[in-house]
Design a protein around this motif. Structure first.
Motif, PDB file in Angstrom:
ATOM      1  N   LEU A  35       0.874  -1.375   0.095  1.00 49.90           N
ATOM      2  CA  LEU A  35      -0.035  -0.040  -0.115  1.00 49.90           C
ATOM      3  C   LEU A  35       0.769   1.128  -0.019  1.00 49.90           C
ATOM      4  N   ARG A  36       2.183   1.066   0.650  1.00 50.60           N
ATOM      5  CA  ARG A  36       2.930   2.499   0.690  1.00 50.60           C
ATOM      6  C   ARG A  36       3.432   2.652  -0.875  1.00 50.60           C
ATOM      7  N   GLN A  37       3.935   1.467  -1.471  1.00 54.32           N
ATOM      8  CA  GLN A  37       4.125   1.550  -2.662  1.00 54.32           C
ATOM      9  C   GLN A  37       3.069   2.177  -3.597  1.00 54.32           C
ATOM     10  N   GLN A  60      -1.576  17.268   9.910  1.00 51.67           N
ATOM     11  CA  GLN A  60      -0.893  16.296  10.649  1.00 51.67           C
ATOM     12  C   GLN A  60      -0.856  14.931   9.878  1.00 51.67           C
ATOM     13  N   TYR A  61      -1.924  14.359   9.650  1.00 58.01           N
ATOM     14  CA  TYR A  61      -2.115  13.274   8.981  1.00 58.01           C
ATOM     15  C   TYR A  61      -1.557  13.133   7.412  1.00 58.01           C
ATOM     16  N   SER A  62      -1.727  14.253   6.848  1.00 58.21           N
ATOM     17  CA  SER A  62      -0.921  14.433   5.475  1.00 58.21           C
ATOM     18  C   SER A  62       0.467  14.289   5.721  1.00 58.21           C
ATOM     19  N   THR A  63       1.128  14.972   6.604  1.00 63.12           N
ATOM     20  CA  THR A  63       2.505  14.862   6.967  1.00 63.12           C
ATOM     21  C   THR A  63       2.912  13.433   7.415  1.00 63.12           C
ATOM     22  N   ALA A  64       2.211  12.751   8.239  1.00 63.27           N
ATOM     23  CA  ALA A  64       2.399  11.572   8.459  1.00 63.27           C
ATOM     24  C   ALA A  64       2.270  10.290   7.360  1.00 63.27           C
ATOM     25  N   VAL A  65       1.578  10.756   6.390  1.00 62.85           N
ATOM     26  CA  VAL A  65       1.717   9.722   5.206  1.00 62.85           C
ATOM     27  C   VAL A  65       2.639  10.080   4.265  1.00 62.85           C
ATOM     28  N   LEU A  66       3.123  11.329   4.288  1.00 65.21           N
ATOM     29  CA  LEU A  66       4.247  11.682   3.538  1.00 65.21           C
ATOM     30  C   LEU A  66       5.807  11.185   3.959  1.00 65.21           C
ATOM     31  N   ILE A  67       5.678  11.216   5.545  1.00 63.62           N
ATOM     32  CA  ILE A  67       6.932  10.791   6.108  1.00 63.62           C
ATOM     33  C   ILE A  67       6.863   9.279   5.904  1.00 63.62           C
ATOM     34  N   ASN A  68       5.761   8.502   5.777  1.00 63.92           N
ATOM     35  CA  ASN A  68       5.688   7.164   5.897  1.00 63.92           C
ATOM     36  C   ASN A  68       6.264   6.417   4.346  1.00 63.92           C
ATOM     37  N   VAL A  69       6.146   7.381   3.420  1.00 59.94           N
ATOM     38  CA  VAL A  69       6.427   6.734   2.019  1.00 59.94           C
ATOM     39  C   VAL A  69       7.554   7.642   1.513  1.00 59.94           C
ATOM     40  N   ALA A  70       8.398   8.602   2.633  1.00 59.53           N
ATOM     41  CA  ALA A  70       9.446   9.396   1.918  1.00 59.53           C
ATOM     42  C   ALA A  70      10.601   8.667   1.527  1.00 59.53           C
ATOM     43  N   THR A  71      10.848   7.452   1.985  1.00 59.40           N
ATOM     44  CA  THR A  71      11.994   6.701   1.678  1.00 59.40           C
ATOM     45  C   THR A  71      11.917   5.920   0.546  1.00 59.40           C
ATOM     46  N   LEU A  72      10.627   6.087  -0.305  1.00 61.24           N
ATOM     47  CA  LEU A  72      10.633   5.463  -1.416  1.00 61.24           C
ATOM     48  C   LEU A  72      10.874   6.076  -2.777  1.00 61.24           C
ATOM     49  N   PRO A  73      11.560   5.816  -3.540  1.00 64.44           N
ATOM     50  CA  PRO A  73      12.253   6.728  -4.684  1.00 64.44           C
ATOM     51  C   PRO A  73      11.249   7.337  -5.379  1.00 64.44           C
ATOM     52  N   THR A  74       9.969   6.619  -5.555  1.00 67.02           N
ATOM     53  CA  THR A  74       8.765   7.379  -6.218  1.00 67.02           C
ATOM     54  C   THR A  74       8.333   8.613  -5.542  1.00 67.02           C
ATOM     55  N   ALA A  75       8.182   8.470  -4.151  1.00 64.26           N
ATOM     56  CA  ALA A  75       7.766   9.598  -3.405  1.00 64.26           C
ATOM     57  C   ALA A  75       8.811  10.754  -3.198  1.00 64.26           C
ATOM     58  N   GLN A  76       9.966  10.277  -3.354  1.00 57.85           N
ATOM     59  CA  GLN A  76      11.281  11.330  -3.206  1.00 57.85           C
ATOM     60  C   GLN A  76      11.075  12.218  -4.242  1.00 57.85           C
ATOM     61  N   GLN A  77      10.882  11.466  -5.513  1.00 55.86           N
ATOM     62  CA  GLN A  77      10.906  12.412  -6.951  1.00 55.86           C
ATOM     63  C   GLN A  77      10.068  13.508  -6.796  1.00 55.86           C
ATOM     64  N   LYS A  78       8.899  13.149  -6.226  1.00 58.00           N
ATOM     65  CA  LYS A  78       7.795  14.154  -6.205  1.00 58.00           C
ATOM     66  C   LYS A  78       7.933  15.173  -4.852  1.00 58.00           C
ATOM     67  N   LEU A  85       9.666  16.188   7.971  1.00 58.11           N
ATOM     68  CA  LEU A  85       9.256  15.553   6.582  1.00 58.11           C
ATOM     69  C   LEU A  85      10.716  15.961   6.061  1.00 58.11           C
ATOM     70  N   LEU A  86      11.162  16.982   5.772  1.00 55.80           N
ATOM     71  CA  LEU A  86      12.546  17.300   5.021  1.00 55.80           C
ATOM     72  C   LEU A  86      13.639  16.632   5.916  1.00 55.80           C
ATOM     73  N   VAL A  96      15.929  13.903   3.528  1.00 55.86           N
ATOM     74  CA  VAL A  96      17.116  14.327   3.618  1.00 55.86           C
ATOM     75  C   VAL A  96      17.979  12.931   4.018  1.00 55.86           C
ATOM     76  N   TYR A  97      17.591  12.196   4.934  1.00 53.35           N
ATOM     77  CA  TYR A  97      18.132  11.039   5.624  1.00 53.35           C
ATOM     78  C   TYR A  97      17.951   9.939   4.590  1.00 53.35           C
ATOM     79  N   ALA A  98      16.729   9.707   3.691  1.00 48.80           N
ATOM     80  CA  ALA A  98      16.563   8.837   2.902  1.00 48.80           C
ATOM     81  C   ALA A  98      17.560   8.831   1.815  1.00 48.80           C
ATOM     82  N   SER A  99      17.699  10.133   1.475  1.00 46.37           N
ATOM     83  CA  SER A  99      18.471  10.477   0.071  1.00 46.37           C
ATOM     84  C   SER A  99      19.921   9.991   0.576  1.00 46.37           C
ATOM     85  N   ASP A 100      20.399  10.201   1.744  1.00 40.59           N
ATOM     86  CA  ASP A 100      21.958   9.928   2.277  1.00 40.59           C
ATOM     87  C   ASP A 100      22.028   8.602   2.330  1.00 40.59           C
TER      88      ASP A 100
END
Length: 507
Positions: free
Chosen positions: A400-402, A455-473, A498-499, A503-507
């Motif tokens: 579902l995250r993907q 708050q919940y929109s931030t939680a969703v974005l943080i949850n998927v932030a490590t995925l490449p497709t999410a990072q691109q957006k 979130l930022l 940044v952590y995911a990209s490193d």
């Protein structure tokens, strides 16, 4: 309703002139306003006489229908058999009783104590939805089926026993010896008329009873049965096949019921027959479609999805639904996240006009500030419910995250919501509102909903932030996010978190 010959003639005349009693009353009210606005009109004897006449024809609900809380216990068999009879008058009498009991005291209507009652109610729903849903023929054309749920009572006749009514002095469950009201078995709450559409009217009433019964936790196990879920799916399908105020109201009752029976210990999709559970998800997704669905109905679906996702056994079916190109579940959640104030105001106007059944308020009685407050509340509730559903979907399942991260529309909607100025707008609206009730109670409520949505929109974005497709957006909006994190905004801390994740995911 029983009418004399003169009453029928008057009704026929009113129908011929295409003027309902409600319209006639409104026209008389407008005429009185015009007369009062004339010089000296406020003190003339004619105006006082007109006010008296206007008062005499004003619509009234009549006395409140009182039903003893023990009536189902003492007349259970009669009520069940009346529901199954298919006779309009008998079905209406039973629905009269159950409407009042389920609304006033749902704890007195326990399906575990009356196992055949649920089957009888579901039969009423099934028969009504199978009927061709053509317009209801009635003398009172100004009434919708929902408005027909008004008591038509008479005082007890001489020598007739009287129903008692529960009073605080008598104590719960005891009937004080006070005059009650009787209702004719062929009249009562529904007042059936000969003609088309009454089986559907009964189905609408039975749907509201099921919704009321779902408010009692002890009734939930019975309502999670296959037959009950199938009936609720049919209620949603009725709105899809023939959208109108009555089917919108029917769908709202079905969604309220589904919201109650879902959750960690509630409805499990794999336990349903495959066709039923796929049909349920299909109708839920279609109910979020923006084309012909009121926002009130659309925003009720994410709450059901949220509670379905809370049960681990439901994750696999929801994952399949999220990836189904025909259901468009994620796209429709994305559309809900783009709900703006102008659209919410339009929806409020339609609700007041009766898009979801009788609104209970006149459009002219709603000041612009009140209409804006209702629109902001509707918008905030829609955003909060949708972001909560998205957060629950991505909480535990990698697939579902993907799916969420790969859905461009949903990701952009979540980012734009986080970048929005809803909370700043609420501060400005609060400053411009002088009414203390709006400033204190309603303002805090709406502000809290917008805060929850962000708050919940931030939680969703943080949850998927490590995925490449999410990072691109997220990278595409990086500068806007940085500016917001550095500004004095209510969501600055959430954006900074979130930022850091990006940044952590990209490193």
């Amino acid at each position: 309703m029983k009418r004399s010959a003169s009453g029928e003639a008057a009704g026929a005349s009113a129908k011929k002139q295409k003027t309902s009693p409600l319209v006639a009353y409104q026209q008389a009210q407008e005429h009185l306003r015009n007369q009062t606005a004339r010089p000296g009109g406020q003190t003339t004897e004619q105006t006082r006489l007109a006010e008296d006449l206007l008062s005499s024809i004003a619509p009234r609900l009549g006395p409140i229908l009182s039903v003893p809380s023990t009536l189902l216990t003492t007349h259970a068999k009669e009520i069940e058999l009346s529901l199954r009879s298919g006779v309009h008058t008998s079905v209406s009498w039973s629905l009269n009783v159950l409407t009042v009991l389920s609304f006033n005291a749902p704890h007195h209507v326990l399906l575990s104590d009356h196992p055949h009652l649920l089957q009888a109610l579901l039969q009423v729903v099934s028969v009504g939805l199978e009927e061709e849903m053509c317009p209801v023929v009635d003398y009172d054309e100004c009434l919708t089926p929902a408005e027909r749920l008004l008591p038509l009572l008479r005082q007890p006749k001489p020598g007739e026993p009287q129903w008692g009514v529960e009073t605080a002095a008598a104590g719960p469950g005891f009937l004080a010896q006070t005059p009650g009201w009787w209702w004719e078995r062929e009249e009562g709450v529904l007042a059936p008329q000969p003609g088309l559409g009454w089986a559907f009217t009964h189905a609408c009433c039975a749907g509201s009873i099921l919704r009321n019964l779902a408010m009692e936790p002890r009734n939930l196990p019975a309502l999670t049965g296959h037959a009950a879920v199938e009936a609720l799916v049919h209620c949603l399908a009725a709105r899809r096949t023939q959208p109108c105020p009555d089917t919108n109201d029917l769908a709202l009752n079905a969604l309220d019921c589904l919201h109650k029976i879902t959750g960690q210990q509630g409805l499990l999709l794999p336990a349903l027959p495959p066709q039923l559970h796929s049909g349920l998800l299909a109708e839920l997704c279609h109910a979020m479609a923006a084309h012909d669905t009121p926002l009130r109905v659309r925003m009720s679906v994410p709450g059901v999805l949220h509670r379905l996702a809370a049960a681990a056994d439901n994750i696999t079916p929801l994952t399949h639904a999220a990836g189904d190109g025909k259901l468009l579940m994620l796209e429709r959640l994305s559309c809900l996240l783009r709900t703006d104030t102008a659209y919410a105001q339009q929806q409020v106007q339609q609700e007041v006009a009766g898009s979801c059944g009788p609104a209970g308020i006149w459009a002219e009685d709603m000041p612009p500030k009140g209409q804006l407050a209702m629109a902001l509340s509707l918008q905030a509730e829609a955003l909060a419910a949708t972001t909560k559903a998205c957060a629950e979907l991505v909480k535990h399942n990698e697939q579902l995250r993907q799916a969420v991260a790969g859905n461009s529309h949903l990701m952009v909607s979540l980012i734009q919501l986080l970048l929005s100025s809803h909370m700043q707008y609420m501060d400005a609206w609060h400053s411009s509102t002088k009414t203390e009730r709006l400033k204190d109670g309603l303002h805090r409520y709406i502000y809290g909903l917008f805060r929850t949505a962000l708050q919940y929109s931030t939680a969703v974005l943080i949850n998927v932030a490590t995925l490449p497709t999410a990072q691109q957006k997220l990278r595409a909006h990086e500068m806007q996010l940085v500016e917001l994190a550095m500004a004095e905004s209510p969501q600055a801390d959430w954006v900074a978190a979130l930022l850091n994740k990006v940044v952590y995911a990209s490193d």
